[in-house]
Design an enzyme around this catalytic site. Structure first.
Site, PDB file in Angstrom:
ATOM      1  N   HIS A  61       3.856  -4.488  -7.305  1.00  0.00           N
ATOM      2  CA  HIS A  61       4.678  -3.393  -6.788  1.00  0.00           C
ATOM      3  C   HIS A  61       5.311  -3.868  -5.486  1.00  0.00           C
ATOM      4  O   HIS A  61       5.111  -5.016  -5.082  1.00  0.00           O
ATOM      5  CB  HIS A  61       3.858  -2.119  -6.607  1.00  0.00           C
ATOM      6  CG  HIS A  61       2.726  -2.234  -5.625  1.00  0.00           C
ATOM      7  ND1 HIS A  61       1.682  -3.133  -5.764  1.00  0.00           N
ATOM      8  CD2 HIS A  61       2.474  -1.557  -4.465  1.00  0.00           C
ATOM      9  CE1 HIS A  61       0.844  -3.002  -4.752  1.00  0.00           C
ATOM     10  NE2 HIS A  61       1.308  -2.049  -3.941  1.00  0.00           N
ATOM     11  N   HIS A  63       5.130  -2.672  -2.200  1.00  0.00           N
ATOM     12  CA  HIS A  63       4.601  -2.424  -0.865  1.00  0.00           C
ATOM     13  C   HIS A  63       4.601  -3.739  -0.090  1.00  0.00           C
ATOM     14  O   HIS A  63       4.420  -4.822  -0.673  1.00  0.00           O
ATOM     15  CB  HIS A  63       3.194  -1.835  -0.940  1.00  0.00           C
ATOM     16  CG  HIS A  63       3.206  -0.362  -1.225  1.00  0.00           C
ATOM     17  ND1 HIS A  63       2.094   0.321  -1.695  1.00  0.00           N
ATOM     18  CD2 HIS A  63       4.192   0.571  -1.094  1.00  0.00           C
ATOM     19  CE1 HIS A  63       2.401   1.603  -1.841  1.00  0.00           C
ATOM     20  NE2 HIS A  63       3.653   1.780  -1.494  1.00  0.00           N
ATOM     21  N   ASP A  65       2.623  -5.428   1.799  1.00  0.00           N
ATOM     22  CA  ASP A  65       1.523  -6.399   1.774  1.00  0.00           C
ATOM     23  C   ASP A  65       1.474  -7.195   0.476  1.00  0.00           C
ATOM     24  O   ASP A  65       0.640  -8.085   0.327  1.00  0.00           O
ATOM     25  CB  ASP A  65       0.179  -5.713   2.040  1.00  0.00           C
ATOM     26  CG  ASP A  65      -0.127  -4.568   1.086  1.00  0.00           C
ATOM     27  OD1 ASP A  65       0.812  -4.025   0.479  1.00  0.00           O
ATOM     28  OD2 ASP A  65      -1.310  -4.190   0.960  1.00  0.00           O
ATOM     29  N   HIS A  66       2.395  -6.904  -0.446  1.00  0.00           N
ATOM     30  CA  HIS A  66       2.441  -7.635  -1.711  1.00  0.00           C
ATOM     31  C   HIS A  66       3.722  -8.458  -1.890  1.00  0.00           C
ATOM     32  O   HIS A  66       3.802  -9.242  -2.832  1.00  0.00           O
ATOM     33  CB  HIS A  66       2.298  -6.663  -2.889  1.00  0.00           C
ATOM     34  CG  HIS A  66       0.968  -5.990  -2.936  1.00  0.00           C
ATOM     35  ND1 HIS A  66      -0.047  -6.366  -3.790  1.00  0.00           N
ATOM     36  CD2 HIS A  66       0.467  -4.976  -2.199  1.00  0.00           C
ATOM     37  CE1 HIS A  66      -1.105  -5.614  -3.587  1.00  0.00           C
ATOM     38  NE2 HIS A  66      -0.812  -4.752  -2.617  1.00  0.00           N
ATOM     39  N   ASP A 208      -4.296  -2.221  -6.353  1.00  0.00           N
ATOM     40  CA  ASP A 208      -3.617  -0.992  -5.933  1.00  0.00           C
ATOM     41  C   ASP A 208      -3.525   0.012  -7.083  1.00  0.00           C
ATOM     42  O   ASP A 208      -2.443   0.335  -7.575  1.00  0.00           O
ATOM     43  CB  ASP A 208      -2.230  -1.317  -5.379  1.00  0.00           C
ATOM     44  CG  ASP A 208      -2.304  -2.021  -4.037  1.00  0.00           C
ATOM     45  OD1 ASP A 208      -1.777  -1.494  -3.054  1.00  0.00           O
ATOM     46  OD2 ASP A 208      -2.918  -3.103  -3.983  1.00  0.00           O
ATOM     47  N   HIS A 267      -8.272  -7.628  -2.361  1.00  0.00           N
ATOM     48  CA  HIS A 267      -7.501  -6.576  -1.705  1.00  0.00           C
ATOM     49  C   HIS A 267      -8.408  -5.669  -0.864  1.00  0.00           C
ATOM     50  O   HIS A 267      -8.428  -4.455  -1.011  1.00  0.00           O
ATOM     51  CB  HIS A 267      -6.723  -5.751  -2.742  1.00  0.00           C
ATOM     52  CG  HIS A 267      -5.605  -4.941  -2.151  1.00  0.00           C
ATOM     53  ND1 HIS A 267      -5.766  -3.630  -1.778  1.00  0.00           N
ATOM     54  CD2 HIS A 267      -4.318  -5.256  -1.862  1.00  0.00           C
ATOM     55  CE1 HIS A 267      -4.624  -3.167  -1.291  1.00  0.00           C
ATOM     56  NE2 HIS A 267      -3.729  -4.148  -1.322  1.00  0.00           N
TER      57      HIS A 267
END
Length: 303
Positions: A61, A63, A65-66, A208, A267
């Site tokens: 996805h 976000h 942090d990815h 996530d 994560h």
């Protein structure tokens, strides 16, 4: 053989001892990246692996942090004089998001190929392996990924001799190629000389998300299951539900239900300093659960 390295196992923000989320796999000269959080290219350097053979980058996805490490990685790959196309896979909006990030990397010496996922599941075929994306349950559109490598049946030289197949074709048939012999006016196919398919390799990665049935279905009998464990503290399950994340124990239940060989947790919340302290309770649910850590590596071997 499939080389697997969990480059970064942190969530939300990088720490001095923990980079953000990223997984790298190497198979048959090709490298595949899943997610590209901040610090990904530093982790690759620390591991001693190369940027240049990366052929595919998958995003769960969008976000930060990815995906926040992508612009720097693209620049580094360009500076390394890469010219081969790079395939990017991700949820709807992939091209728009990546092009927005490319404001700081507008000119690259290689083509970007965008493959947006449509629907709840989609499979992408590559040379020697396939990647299946499956929808999970986060507060934005998010997918998990399964990588599978098939293994052909064992070559049977006795059958090849009985059918008088010339030896010059044996290697090509063993690799799954059909051959038309113009002199003999016939076609040789792999099923003429190969036994039933043997067990291949399977890796499933998801993060996530809340626990959902699609994870169990897609991770079924995986050799390695890498799954989000945001919180090790049992009292934080309410927080996990609220923000659509998972605890260590929920990840272990998924591993148990999917009958995987091994589970790596990843994560982690920035507040989680020592994930290993919670593993005794986690292993009561799923014995072969292990805490992920930056640059944790394994070589998955064919049986």
């Amino acid at each position: 053989m499939l080389d697997v390295c969990l480059l970064g196992c942190g969530g939300m923000l990088p720490l001095p001892y923990r980079w953000l989320t990223s997984l790298m796999m190497r198979y048959n000269g090709s490298s595949i990246l899943i997610d590209c959080g901040e610090g990904t290219q530093i982790a690759i350097r620390e591991k001693g692996w190369s940027f240049k053979p990366i052929d595919v980058v998958c995003f769960t996805h969008y976000h930060g942090d990815h995906i926040s490490g992508l612009p720097g990685l693209l620049l580094t790959m360009g500076n390394a004089e890469r010219h081969e196309p790079l395939t990017l896979i991700g949820p709807k909006g992939l091209e728009r998001v990546v092009n927005a990030l490319r404001v700081i990397a507008p000119e690259l010496p290689f083509e970007l190929k965008f493959m947006e996922i449509s629907g709840n599941e989609e499979t992408f075929e590559f040379d020697g392996y396939r990647i299946r994306a499956f929808k999970v349950n986060h507060n934005v559109l998010c997918y998990g990924y399964t990588m599978e490598i098939d293994r052909a049946g064992r070559f049977d030289p006795v059958r090849a001799k009985e059918q008088e197949i010339p030896k010059i074709y044996w290697g090509r048939l063993q690799k799954g190629e059909s051959i038309e012999d113009m002199e003999r006016n016939c076609i040789y196919t792999p099923d003429m000389v190969l036994g039933p398919p043997r067990k291949g390799l399977k890796l499933t990665y998801c993060t996530d998300t809340r626990p959902v049935s699609s994870i169990v279905e897609n991770a079924k009998n995986a050799d390695l299951f890498i799954c989000e464990g945001m919180y090790g503290e049992k009292e934080k399950e309410v927080k996990a539900r609220e923000h659509k994340h998972m605890t260590f124990y929920e990840a272990a239940e998924l591993a148990k239900a999917a009958e995987v060989k091994e589970l790596w947790l990843t994560h982690y919340s920035p507040s989680l300093n020592r994930p290993e302290e919670y593993m005794e309770e986690v292993q009561k649910i799923f014995k072969n659960a292990k805490p992920g850590k930056d640059r944790k590596t394994v070589e998955l071997q064919f049986e």
